[in-house]
Scaffold this motif. Structure first.
Motif, short mmCIF file in Angstrom:
data_model
loop_
_atom_site.label_atom_id
_atom_site.label_comp_id
_atom_site.label_asym_id
_atom_site.label_seq_id
_atom_site.Cartn_x
_atom_site.Cartn_y
_atom_site.Cartn_z
N SER A 65 0.83 -1.21 0.00
CA SER A 65 0.00 0.00 0.00
C SER A 65 0.87 1.26 0.00
O SER A 65 0.51 2.26 -0.62
N VAL A 68 2.00 1.85 -3.55
CA VAL A 68 0.87 2.36 -4.34
C VAL A 68 0.61 3.83 -4.02
O VAL A 68 0.44 4.65 -4.93
N ILE A 72 0.90 6.90 -6.73
CA ILE A 72 -0.24 7.78 -6.99
C ILE A 72 0.12 9.22 -6.64
O ILE A 72 -0.22 10.15 -7.39
#
Length: 143
Positions: A65, A68, A72
């Motif tokens: 996570s 990610v 992003i």
């Protein structure tokens, strides 16, 4: 004739990069702490210390996570409105998930809960910053 001066694209991009500097720094710290935990688990396991599967899974999910979130955030810092929207949604969800996991008694050892809490504390300001009105102004739809 009524003319309104709007900032140049270069000015908006520069402002966006400046606004995302703390977001990117916190995201990198989130990745670093998560990666350090996986590295620790790997080294300790290599020396014969065993860990429960739940620890490996949870720490791996947190690292994934973190990667990610960083990807992003980097895309949003480059100007992707879609990435900014995704970051606005995903960062508070991850913080909430960390709070829930850390608060479950006996699920993880205290030292893992501390690392997980630190990760949540690193991501909390990201969730706040990307949802501020001044950040929204940097991604205002073009008229």
């Amino acid at each position: 004739m009524n003319t309104t001066l709007s900032p140049s694209p270069e000015t908006v991009a520069s402002s966006r990069r400046a606004a995302f500097r703390p977001v990117l720094l916190l995201s990198w710290a989130f990745v670093a702490v998560s990666a350090a935990m996986i590295a620790f688990l790997g080294v300790a396991s290599a020396t014969g210390i065993g860990f429960e599967t739940a620890i490996w899974i949870r720490c791996s999910l947190v690292l994934a996570s973190a990667v990610v979130v960083l990807a992003i955030a980097a895309s949003a810092a480059r100007g992707s409105r879609g990435a900014w929207v995704r970051l606005r949604i995903i960062s508070p969800i991850i913080v909430a998930a960390v709070v829930v996991i850390v608060s479950i008694p006996g699920f993880l050892p205290d030292w893992v809960r501390l690392e997980q809490a630190l990760c949540g504390l690193l991501l909390l300001p990201v969730a706040i910053l990307v949802n501020l009105p001044r950040m929204r102004a940097l991604f205002a739809p073009k008229a």
